[in-house]
Design a protein around this motif. Structure first.
Motif, PDB file in Angstrom:
ATOM      1  N   SER A  70       8.453  -7.996  56.526  1.00  0.00           N
ATOM      2  CA  SER A  70       9.392  -8.654  57.556  1.00  0.00           C
ATOM      3  C   SER A  70       8.744  -9.517  58.297  1.00  0.00           C
ATOM      4  O   SER A  70       7.023 -10.194  58.258  1.00  0.00           O
ATOM      5  N   HIS A  71       9.033 -10.649  58.724  1.00  0.00           N
ATOM      6  CA  HIS A  71       8.433 -12.073  59.757  1.00  0.00           C
ATOM      7  C   HIS A  71       7.200 -11.195  60.749  1.00  0.00           C
ATOM      8  O   HIS A  71       7.722  -9.629  61.635  1.00  0.00           O
ATOM      9  N   GLY A  72       5.870 -11.802  60.689  1.00  0.00           N
ATOM     10  CA  GLY A  72       4.747 -11.018  61.623  1.00  0.00           C
ATOM     11  C   GLY A  72       4.268 -10.163  61.220  1.00  0.00           C
ATOM     12  O   GLY A  72       3.148  -9.961  62.099  1.00  0.00           O
ATOM     13  N   ILE A  85       2.375 -13.528  58.422  1.00  0.00           N
ATOM     14  CA  ILE A  85       3.942 -13.741  57.108  1.00  0.00           C
ATOM     15  C   ILE A  85       4.770 -15.103  58.182  1.00  0.00           C
ATOM     16  O   ILE A  85       4.909 -14.836  58.450  1.00  0.00           O
ATOM     17  N   ILE A  86       4.446 -16.260  58.025  1.00  0.00           N
ATOM     18  CA  ILE A  86       5.715 -16.811  58.941  1.00  0.00           C
ATOM     19  C   ILE A  86       6.827 -17.007  58.237  1.00  0.00           C
ATOM     20  O   ILE A  86       8.103 -17.755  58.882  1.00  0.00           O
ATOM     21  N   ASP A  87       6.874 -17.032  56.710  1.00  0.00           N
ATOM     22  CA  ASP A  87       8.532 -17.662  56.046  1.00  0.00           C
ATOM     23  C   ASP A  87       8.689 -16.696  55.213  1.00  0.00           C
ATOM     24  O   ASP A  87       7.571 -16.114  54.407  1.00  0.00           O
ATOM     25  N   ILE A  88      10.310 -16.209  54.704  1.00  0.00           N
ATOM     26  CA  ILE A  88      10.207 -15.041  53.831  1.00  0.00           C
ATOM     27  C   ILE A  88      11.459 -15.986  53.262  1.00  0.00           C
ATOM     28  O   ILE A  88      12.652 -16.272  53.479  1.00  0.00           O
ATOM     29  N   ILE A  89      11.514 -16.738  51.568  1.00  0.00           N
ATOM     30  CA  ILE A  89      12.210 -17.699  51.027  1.00  0.00           C
ATOM     31  C   ILE A  89      12.103 -17.099  49.750  1.00  0.00           C
ATOM     32  O   ILE A  89      12.131 -16.407  49.124  1.00  0.00           O
ATOM     33  N   ASP A  90      13.606 -17.352  49.274  1.00  0.00           N
ATOM     34  CA  ASP A  90      13.785 -16.717  48.607  1.00  0.00           C
ATOM     35  C   ASP A  90      13.533 -17.041  47.146  1.00  0.00           C
ATOM     36  O   ASP A  90      13.316 -17.880  46.875  1.00  0.00           O
ATOM     37  N   ILE A  93       5.710 -16.162  51.473  1.00  0.00           N
ATOM     38  CA  ILE A  93       6.325 -14.999  50.583  1.00  0.00           C
ATOM     39  C   ILE A  93       7.722 -15.427  50.147  1.00  0.00           C
ATOM     40  O   ILE A  93       8.631 -15.610  50.621  1.00  0.00           O
ATOM     41  N   THR A  94       7.805 -14.168  48.756  1.00  0.00           N
ATOM     42  CA  THR A  94       8.698 -14.471  48.526  1.00  0.00           C
ATOM     43  C   THR A  94      10.310 -13.208  48.970  1.00  0.00           C
ATOM     44  O   THR A  94       8.847 -12.410  49.275  1.00  0.00           O
ATOM     45  N   GLN A  95      10.976 -13.043  48.742  1.00  0.00           N
ATOM     46  CA  GLN A  95      12.057 -12.295  49.570  1.00  0.00           C
ATOM     47  C   GLN A  95      11.581 -10.818  48.569  1.00  0.00           C
ATOM     48  O   GLN A  95      11.424  -9.598  48.647  1.00  0.00           O
ATOM     49  N   SER A  96      11.618 -11.084  46.865  1.00  0.00           N
ATOM     50  CA  SER A  96      11.572  -9.861  45.907  1.00  0.00           C
ATOM     51  C   SER A  96      10.118  -9.341  47.025  1.00  0.00           C
ATOM     52  O   SER A  96      10.318  -8.213  46.821  1.00  0.00           O
ATOM     53  N   LEU A  97       9.032 -10.223  47.225  1.00  0.00           N
ATOM     54  CA  LEU A  97       7.927  -8.803  47.350  1.00  0.00           C
ATOM     55  C   LEU A  97       8.080  -8.568  48.474  1.00  0.00           C
ATOM     56  O   LEU A  97       7.704  -7.951  49.038  1.00  0.00           O
ATOM     57  N   ALA A  98       8.702  -9.390  49.608  1.00  0.00           N
ATOM     58  CA  ALA A  98       9.491  -8.507  50.729  1.00  0.00           C
ATOM     59  C   ALA A  98       9.992  -7.677  50.659  1.00  0.00           C
ATOM     60  O   ALA A  98      10.178  -6.164  51.471  1.00  0.00           O
TER      61      ALA A  98
END
Length: 830
Positions: free
Chosen positions: A158-160, A176-181, A147-152
């Motif tokens: 958060s992760h998991g 969620i395995i990764d949160i990217i910019d 997912i994207t950082q803004s969505l998070a």
């Protein structure tokens, strides 16, 4: 050679001493030049700035990608096979790279909240090309998601954490395995899934008959292609190539950055600013002229002394030119730095992440034009100064106005007659130019006439005596001219902002649609019946939406064209549609109702035909114009294509929905009921507001630029007023010596300011009012249409800001006047 060098060094030292000998004058003159050059730089770079503003986010989003090919939302096809393109031997001739994705907008559960997200599924290698994902990232497993950082951030993820996606009766949970910019195409509310696992889930959930097919069936199925085309190819050639491939003929293909569409949007939405900029640039040139006149008026003493001592003309002009070039170089560096700071501030001000730098060619062009004008003006005014300079000019600064009261009256009468003649006779497109010329002439003549009328009687008070001395100074004419230009520019700025605000308010009120349901695959009729039966639904009607219909004869396009039952239009749109126009949509042939812009700009009439590109299968559809309606933002039209065979399949099947007065639960209910079938529920008021917000930000920047230019005018006013003070200080010192106290001097200046402001304000007010009636025709003459109307708020706020500017500049003048030491001034002059 040595003699020439010595002469040059002498001239340079003399110019330098002139600058430091009069630091106040030098600073004010340089500020004036900086103001003028900065204004020209901002005005000439405004077009490229606006283009950069609109395409900046697109560049950040699409990077090197040139085209997007997708199945679109019209028709029944929801995917295509990539094998057709991969097997074609000519692919490498047209494309550097092809990045395939399967994308859907659907509803997911995030921390007990249902949210629309854009689901992107492909290979991890494809994701790396369009996002900020870690290059070392391996492919996701079946139940993992990025997912994207803004969505998070928006939903505290958060992760998991888990998210749940539901389609029809099927449900699937992801971790969620990764949160990217945010970056590239993975921005905002977007998530990424492994296509090998997600696509079978999507398609089998929508069509259970597909659930038994092997995974190899889904391997080459996609619905979107992001394409980086070869350098020697064009968007049109690649589009033609794709449409010729089997199964690709109905793909919707568009450019990621279409400069023609962006420029068209800029021209439509900001046409009024373009005209204001032209007027302001004209005003800047006049200010430059008056600045040069004041500058050379002070040089008469130097020219007279050099001439008296036997010096050659080349020496005096060389000193002036060197002095001026020093000012010019310092002002050039300062204006470029200030201009860059202003445009950078403008980008931050409107919330854009783009970085805009003044283009070297724009800087060189602006400085080159400025240098040409300044050098040309310096030579012209020097020759005039040389002819008029004499020993008398060394000690005398009085220059009576060469225009008499009778001549002013004649000029006003001529301007009125020219305005009347140009108004009665259309005179093609030049009538508006003649009317504008007559208004400008009247604006700059009437105040001088009124001021002269104040002093035609014998001077019986110190006020009339002082006014008479004031208007005899040549710099007074330049001072009042700059005031008039600034006042007129302020009024135009206020009118522009009130007009744009009214424009946006009208745009919001024109759309009465609450929600739009679209992206139907199946069950359209059943959905319409279900919505009609909902208790919190007041209106629901079927509609077809056609996007980006192109009018081929004019190179123009319509963003959205709606086709629905004519009698229902007033339910969803608050627009001035005449009964005849609505009735025309009942015809058995294609009919379109267009915004007034098309009638005014292209001279179309009711009953004319307009050729339209609707779809690759219907590239030349003759549509009869059934009527016109006034709409400030001409991005909407109405047609009857939904009633005609074949055309219905080319539109987007939609349902317009309006809730009851208390419809707060309608939106989540619609999402809950239909999003699992991939039906998209659009909150249309939020959509309209987002469009308005973007245009408002662009308008805010243009306002920042115009305010900066107005501040430059204020600096010019202060400059001219203080130069006027230099010429008046001998007379003011004498009045002080003769017994005029400090308090009496302040009262005299206040009364004099009132006596000056009233004629200037009356002339500007009348001129602005008349000019505002011409702006619509003036914009039309320049190639766009904008219906500008004068409002009381523009007059009130314009008058207020004009008064503030005048008071501020007069306070500066009075403060400097009170600092004069009469004894020193009189010893200097006597």
């Amino acid at each position: 050679m040595k003699e020439t060098a010595n002469r040059f060094l002498f001239s340079l030292r003399y110019a330098y001493k002139n600058i430091i000998k009069n630091p106040l004058r030098s600073i004010l003159l340089m500020l004036s030049l900086i103001a003028l050059m900065t204004s020209l730089l901002l005005a000439t770079s405004s077009s490229s700035f606006m283009t950069e503003y609109f395409i900046g986010d697109l560049k950040s989003q699409y990077r090197d990608l040139d085209l997007i090919a997708s199945v679109g939302t019209a028709g029944n096809s929801r995917y295509f096979t990539l094998r057709t393109l991969n097997d074609d031997p000519n692919q490498g001739t047209y494309m550097k790279d092809v990045i395939p994705f399967f994308e859907i907008d659907t509803l997911v559960s995030l921390n007990q909240e249902k949210v629309y997200v854009k689901v992107m599924s492909s290979s991890i290698d494809a994701l790396k090309k369009i996002s900020n994902v870690n290059p070392a990232r391996l492919e996701l497993s079946e139940h993992q998601v990025i997912i994207t950082q803004s969505l998070a951030d928006d939903y505290n993820l958060s992760h998991g954490d888990e998210i749940t996606m539901q389609l029809t009766s099927s449900e699937k949970t992801y971790v969620i395995i990764d949160i990217i910019d945010d970056g590239g195409l993975m921005s905002g509310k977007a998530i990424y899934l492994n296509k090998n696992y997600s696509l079978p889930f999507f398609l089998s959930a929508l069509n259970p008959a597909l659930s038994g097919l092997p995974e190899i069936f889904f391997a080459n199925l996609y619905n979107t292609l992001y394409i980086d085309i070869e350098d020697e190819q064009t968007a049109s050639s690649v589009t033609s190539y794709l449409h010729d491939l089997p199964g690709y003929s109905n793909l919707f293909i568009r450019e990621t950055i279409n400069l023609e569409e962006i420029n068209e949007m800029i021209d439509r939405n900001l046409a009024v600013f373009s005209v204001i900029f032209v007027i302001v640039i004209f005003a800047i040139l006049l200010v430059m002229s008056t600045t040069m006149m004041v500058y050379f008026e002070e040089k008469k003493k130097m020219v007279a002394i050099i001439d008296l001592l036997g010096g050659r003309s080349a020496l005096s002009y060389g000193v002036i030119l060197l002095e001026f070039m020093l000012f010019f170089m310092l002002s050039a560096f300062a204006s470029v730095a200030i201009g860059q700071w202003i445009v950078s501030f403008g980008m931050r001000f409107v919330g854009s992440s783009s970085i805009f730098e003044l283009k070297p060619q724009t800087i060189l062009l602006t400085l080159g034009v400025s240098l040409f004008l300044f050098v040309g003006a310096s030579l012209r005014y020097y020759l005039y100064t040389q002819r008029s300079a004499s020993i008398r000019e060394v000690n005398e600064h009085i220059n009576k106005d060469p225009i008499s009261i009778t001549m002013y009256i004649i000029l006003i009468i001529l301007s009125i007659l020219l305005y009347i003649v140009a108004s009665i006779f259309h005179m093609n497109d030049f009538g508006v130019i003649l009317r504008v010329i007559s208004i400008v002439l009247m604006t700059f003549t009437l105040p001088f006439l009124l001021i002269k009328l104040l002093v035609i009687f014998p001077a019986k008070t110190e006020l009339f005596f002082h006014l008479k001395m004031l208007i005899e100074q040549k710099s007074f004419r330049q001072y009042t001219s700059v005031l008039l230009l600034s006042f007129l520019s302020i009024f135009l700025l206020v009118l522009t902002n009130t007009h744009m605000e009214h424009r946006f308010t009208s745009h919001r009120s024109e759309y009465q649609v609450d929600y739009v349901l679209t992206n139907f695959i199946t069950g359209y009729d059943e959905t319409l019946l279900e919505i009609e039966s909902m208790t919190d639904v007041e209106h629901s009607d079927p509609a077809l939406i056609y996007e980006n219909i192109i009018f081929t004869d004019y190179g123009d396009s319509m963003l959205m064209t709606v086709s629905m039952e004519p009698s229902k239009l007033s339910t969803y749109f608050d627009l001035p549609l005449s009964d005849d126009s609505i009735s025309s949509l009942l015809a058995p042939y294609p009919v379109i109702i267009l915004p007034e812009r098309y009638r005014m700009l292209y001279h179309l009439n009711i009953g004319d035909t307009i050729i339209s590109y609707i779809h690759p299968d219907f590239p030349n559809v003759e549509m009869v114009i059934g009527g016109f309606f006034e709409k400030y933002i001409a991005n909407l039209a109405f047609t009857n294509l939904h009633t005609l065979p074949n055309y219905a399949e080319t539109g987007i099947s939609s349902i317009f929905v309006n809730g009851t007065e208390d419809s707060s639960l309608l939106y989540p209910n619609l999402i809950e009921a239909y999003s699992q079938n991939l039906v998209y529920v659009l909150d249309y008021q939020q959509f309209v507001e987002s469009n308005v917000s973007r245009m408002e930000r662009a308008t805010l920047y243009m306002t920042v630029i115009l305010i900066a230019i107005i501040l430059c005018f204020v600096l010019s006013i202060i400059n001219h007023s203080l130069l006027l003070l230099v010429q008046m200080r001998k007379n003011d010192a004498r009045m002080s010596i003769l017994g005029l106290s400090r308090r009496q001097m302040i009262l005299l200046m206040i009364r004099e300011s009132i006596g000056l402001f009233i004629p200037l304000f009356v002339g500007t007010f009348i001129g602005f009012t008349l000019l505002s009636f011409e702006l619509t025709d003036l914009i039309l003459w320049s190639g766009e249409y904008e219906n500008i109307t004068l409002s009381s708020s523009a007059l009130i706020f314009g008058s207020f800001f004009v008064l503030i500017v005048f008071i501020f500049t007069r306070i500066v003048y009075i403060v400097k006047l009170l600092n004069i030491q009469p004894s020193i001034v009189l010893r200097t002059y006597e």
